[in-house]
Scaffold this motif. Structure first.
Motif, PDB file in Angstrom:
ATOM      1  N   ASN A  73       0.827  -1.205   0.000  1.00 52.94           N
ATOM      2  CA  ASN A  73       0.000   0.000   0.000  1.00 52.94           C
ATOM      3  C   ASN A  73       0.861   1.255   0.000  1.00 52.94           C
ATOM      4  N   CYS A 127      -4.245  -1.480   8.354  1.00 52.57           N
ATOM      5  CA  CYS A 127      -4.258  -0.198   7.633  1.00 52.57           C
ATOM      6  C   CYS A 127      -5.522   0.569   7.989  1.00 52.57           C
ATOM      7  N   VAL A 128      -5.399   1.878   8.080  1.00 54.18           N
ATOM      8  CA  VAL A 128      -6.512   2.759   8.421  1.00 54.18           C
ATOM      9  C   VAL A 128      -7.630   2.652   7.373  1.00 54.18           C
ATOM     10  N   GLY A 215      -1.029   1.158  10.177  1.00 51.38           N
ATOM     11  CA  GLY A 215      -0.080   0.953   9.082  1.00 51.38           C
ATOM     12  C   GLY A 215       0.694   2.170   8.615  1.00 51.38           C
ATOM     13  N   TYR A 216       0.059   3.344   8.574  1.00 50.31           N
ATOM     14  CA  TYR A 216       0.782   4.493   7.996  1.00 50.31           C
ATOM     15  C   TYR A 216       1.960   4.940   8.842  1.00 50.31           C
TER      16      TYR A 216
END
Ligand SMILES: Nc1nc2c(c(=O)[nH]1)N[C@H]1C(S)=C(S)[C@@H](COP(=O)(O)O)O[C@H]1N2
Ligand SMILES: [Mo]
Length: 254
Positions: A73, A127-128, A215-216
């Motif tokens: 991603n 992940c958001v 995740g970010y």
């Protein structure tokens, strides 16, 4: 003389924390503890306990749980000439810089990083955007690197600088964490994923794993760690690419 003062400072600091801990312990064992927790005043206490819980480990899984397809991603490569050249040479020329508020700035090759103590963990990446995947990560605990570099007392955050840019304006991706996460045992700079050299799309040759956050925060293509007192002077000042964008919060605890 200065040595004496330093020793005294350390002693007082040490005494202070042990007195605080002892005070806290006996207080939490006192019979009125549950009543205080139920009161409005207890809200602050509960907030403090939540902070302490940030040291707990994220869940770890077994090899049977590994996701057959781990999605990539955000950036899937770092599209600069310098990065393409390093990739073509299998990162023989890669160096991780560790600088900022440290007493011994470092420049480490992958071979040097691989020779350091390592940690392997199988964790779930969240992940958001609403997807998750389980992967195995091997790398150097960030705490080891910070100890080697001699993190200064004035440092409050570690900034991950990355080789890639993202978005239509091509702004550099970066992220940052505080020292609770920096010294968390599962916070590592990973060079292997699922037992193989970290693939290009997942951030080769080095990416952060910050397992207690979304995740970010897990910066890929990390080339430099910078220890800072404040995030104000770094890019947009909010501590990360998405934070500067106004999209996501700086603290993304899970
Ligand atoms: N340098 C860099 N790191 C990054 C990103 C990025 O675009 N560039 N995307 C982030 C986001 S939103 C997620 S979910 C994860 C994705 O990691 P993966 O590609 O290994 O799944 O990386 C994070 N770290
Ligand atoms: Mo994400």
């Amino acid at each position: 003389m200065s040595k004496l003062i330093t020793t005294r400072r350390k002693l007082i600091a040490g005494l202070g924390s042990s007195v605080l801990l002892a005070g806290c312990d006996s207080w939490s064992r006192s019979p009125g503890f549950q009543d205080v927790l139920a009161s409005a005043e207890g809200l602050t206490r509960r907030a403090q306990r939540t902070i302490t819980n940030r040291e707990a480990l994220a869940r770890e899984f077994s090899a049977a749980d590994l996701s057959p397809n781990f999605r990539a991603n955000g950036s899937r490569t770092a599209d600069s000439d310098a990065y393409r050249a390093m990739l073509a040479n299998n990162f023989a020329d890669f160096r991780l810089r560790v600088d900022g508020l440290v007493s011994r700035p470092l420049s480490l090759s992958l071979a040097e990083l691989r020779a350091m103590p390592r940690r392997t963990q199988i964790t779930r990446h969240d992940c958001v955007e609403g997807w998750s995947a389980i992967g195995q990560w091997t790398g150097v605990p960030l705490s080891r690197l910070l100890d080697l570099a001699g993190l200064r007392d004035s440092a409050n955050y570690i900034v991950f600088h990355c080789a890639d840019t993202y978005g239509s304006q091509g702004r550099p991706y970066y992220e940052s964490i505080d020292l609770i996460d920096a010294f968390h045992p599962q916070t590592i700079l990973a060079y292997d994923m699922n037992g193989q050299q970290l693939p290009e799309r997942h951030g080769a040759p080095l990416r952060a794993r910050v397992e207690r956050q979304l995740g970010y925060k897990h910066a890929k293509y990390v080339t430099r760690l910078e220890a800072v007192a404040s995030l104000d002077g770094i890019h947009g000042g909010k501590g990360g690419y998405w934070e500067d964008n106004g999209a996501y919060a700086w603290y993304a605890g899970i």
